[in-house]
Design an enzyme around this catalytic site. Structure first.
Site, PDB file in Angstrom:
ATOM      1  N   ASP A  81     -19.921 -16.096 -29.490  1.00 60.28           N
ATOM      2  CA  ASP A  81     -19.770 -15.954 -30.936  1.00 60.28           C
ATOM      3  C   ASP A  81     -20.332 -14.625 -31.438  1.00 60.28           C
ATOM      4  O   ASP A  81     -20.988 -13.878 -30.687  1.00 60.28           O
ATOM      5  CB  ASP A  81     -20.432 -17.134 -31.671  1.00 60.28           C
ATOM      6  CG  ASP A  81     -21.826 -17.454 -31.152  1.00 60.28           C
ATOM      7  OD1 ASP A  81     -22.414 -16.616 -30.442  1.00 60.28           O
ATOM      8  OD2 ASP A  81     -22.341 -18.545 -31.474  1.00 60.28           O
ATOM      9  N   ASN A 152     -28.386 -28.364 -36.204  1.00 54.74           N
ATOM     10  CA  ASN A 152     -27.388 -29.312 -36.716  1.00 54.74           C
ATOM     11  C   ASN A 152     -26.411 -29.742 -35.622  1.00 54.74           C
ATOM     12  O   ASN A 152     -25.370 -30.325 -35.907  1.00 54.74           O
ATOM     13  CB  ASN A 152     -26.632 -28.691 -37.896  1.00 54.74           C
ATOM     14  CG  ASN A 152     -25.877 -27.433 -37.497  1.00 54.74           C
ATOM     15  OD1 ASN A 152     -25.855 -27.058 -36.322  1.00 54.74           O
ATOM     16  ND2 ASN A 152     -25.254 -26.773 -38.454  1.00 54.74           N
ATOM     17  N   HIS A 154     -24.719 -27.719 -33.618  1.00 55.47           N
ATOM     18  CA  HIS A 154     -23.584 -26.835 -33.334  1.00 55.47           C
ATOM     19  C   HIS A 154     -23.691 -26.205 -31.948  1.00 55.47           C
ATOM     20  O   HIS A 154     -24.781 -26.047 -31.401  1.00 55.47           O
ATOM     21  CB  HIS A 154     -23.384 -25.777 -34.427  1.00 55.47           C
ATOM     22  CG  HIS A 154     -24.359 -24.649 -34.442  1.00 55.47           C
ATOM     23  ND1 HIS A 154     -24.639 -23.923 -35.576  1.00 55.47           N
ATOM     24  CD2 HIS A 154     -25.131 -24.094 -33.480  1.00 55.47           C
ATOM     25  CE1 HIS A 154     -25.512 -22.987 -35.306  1.00 55.47           C
ATOM     26  NE2 HIS A 154     -25.842 -23.065 -34.035  1.00 55.47           N
TER      27      HIS A 154
HETATM   28  C1  GLP Z   1     -27.023 -19.586 -33.177  1.00 50.74           C
HETATM   29  C2  GLP Z   1     -25.961 -19.379 -32.116  1.00 50.74           C
HETATM   30  C3  GLP Z   1     -25.898 -20.501 -31.128  1.00 50.74           C
HETATM   31  C4  GLP Z   1     -27.306 -20.856 -30.670  1.00 50.74           C
HETATM   32  C5  GLP Z   1     -28.094 -21.328 -31.860  1.00 50.74           C
HETATM   33  C6  GLP Z   1     -29.509 -21.729 -31.512  1.00 50.74           C
HETATM   34  O1  GLP Z   1     -26.531 -20.250 -34.273  1.00 50.74           O
HETATM   35  N1  GLP Z   1     -24.663 -19.193 -32.657  1.00 50.74           N
HETATM   36  O2  GLP Z   1     -25.059 -20.140 -30.057  1.00 50.74           O
HETATM   37  O3  GLP Z   1     -27.237 -21.854 -29.690  1.00 50.74           O
HETATM   38  O4  GLP Z   1     -28.162 -20.277 -32.779  1.00 50.74           O
HETATM   39  O5  GLP Z   1     -30.346 -20.622 -31.525  1.00 50.74           O
HETATM   40  P1  GLP Z   1     -31.789 -20.594 -30.887  1.00 50.74           P
HETATM   41  O6  GLP Z   1     -31.570 -20.588 -29.419  1.00 50.74           O
HETATM   42  O7  GLP Z   1     -32.388 -19.310 -31.361  1.00 50.74           O
HETATM   43  O8  GLP Z   1     -32.496 -21.789 -31.352  1.00 50.74           O
END
Ligand code: GLP
Length: 265
Positions: A81, A152, A154
């Site tokens: 992404d 959430n 995702h």
């Molecule tokens: C972002 C990314 C995700 C990632 C998520 C969690 O939103 N788009 O791919 O998994 O954050 O981030 P973190 O690993 O910093 O908690």
């Protein structure tokens, strides 16, 4: 040699959930799986993730590249992404993140390391997203997808929404609007929620779920609810990581004790 998980949770016969004492141990173990794929298939196609969670995995891969001769020269990678719009020179862009944390330290040729382009004009975003899917398909699909998880639930930027299970599992790469929880979580890095891009480009569930191996990592207490809902709730579009239940035999969860705390065993 990487650490052994301190617990193996068999939620159902197909699902591998590995709980490690520390996120560092879990990351080393995930990195070892990626390295093993690369050694057995030097031209593997990898789906890569960003966020704080995979950083230690990348550090371990870089160490193996430097000290153990692990080569990425024939690897092709597709990142999950990118914020939209965003310049690759913005230090919050995922292009910047990948350069800082992985690409500049290994021998992957720049033209084999693909990140969705946060500068593409709005009228061309959908064609750009379609092209990304076509590239992944022409490469024969992803051999391995590395994933983190949002609070959430995702994955990538596939945010919670209402859809049938069939539709939710077949989403293409596309431009999406970020969920308020995602914007709140990104706000500190952007020095305020007003500076967080409202949209993002994300690889869809179609390519993610077709990956031949899916490694999903979640660390810390603030991921415990999302982990429990994804593993022990219904498979549904409102919790995107729960859609991994539909391909459970290809998924391995790497957790630490804190992120596993909400699981009922
Ligand atoms: C972002 C990314 C995700 C990632 C998520 C969690 O939103 N788009 O791919 O998994 O954050 O981030 P973190 O690993 O910093 O908690």
């Amino acid at each position: 040699m990487s650490a052994q998980p301190c617990r193996f949770i068999a939620l159902n016969s197909a699902l591998e959930v590995l709980v490690y004492q520390t996120s560092k141990d879990a990351s080393a173990s995930a990195a070892a799986r990626i390295a093993s794929l690369i050694r057995s298939k030097p031209s593997a196609t990898l789906g890569l993730a960003t966020g704080s969670t995979p950083i230690a995995v990348y550090q371990e891969l870089v160490r193996m590249h430097r000290l153990e001769g692990l080569s990425f020269s024939n690897i092709t990678s597709y990142n999950l992404d990118e914020y939209y719009p965003i310049s690759p020179l913005n230090d919050q862009s995922y292009r910047w993140f990948m350069h800082q944390n992985l690409f500049q330290h290994i021998d992957i040729p720049a033209n084999q390391a693909h990140v969705l382009d946060g500068t593409v004009p709005a009228h061309a975003a959908s064609e750009h997203a379609d092209q990304f899917d076509r590239w992944i398909e022409q490469a024969g699909g992803l051999d391995l997808q590395l994933l983190g998880i949002g609070r959430n639930g995702h994955v990538g930027f596939n945010e919670p929404f209402e859809a049938s299970l069939i539709d939710a599992c077949d989403l293409p790469t596309r431009l999406i609007e970020l969920h308020p929880v995602t914007i709140a979580d990104a706000a500190p890095a952007f020095h305020g929620s007003q500076n967080v891009p409202t949209h993002a480009l994300t690889v869809g569930t179609r390519q993610i779920l077709k990956a031949r191996q899916i490694l999903i990592l979640a660390f810390g207490k603030n991921k415990a609810d999302a982990v429990a809902a994804s593993l022990q709730g219904l498979a549904e579009s409102e919790v995107p990581a729960s859609l991994l239940q539909t391909v459970a035999d290809r998924v391995v969860w790497f957790l630490d004790e804190d992120s596993a705390a909400g699981l009922k065993v």
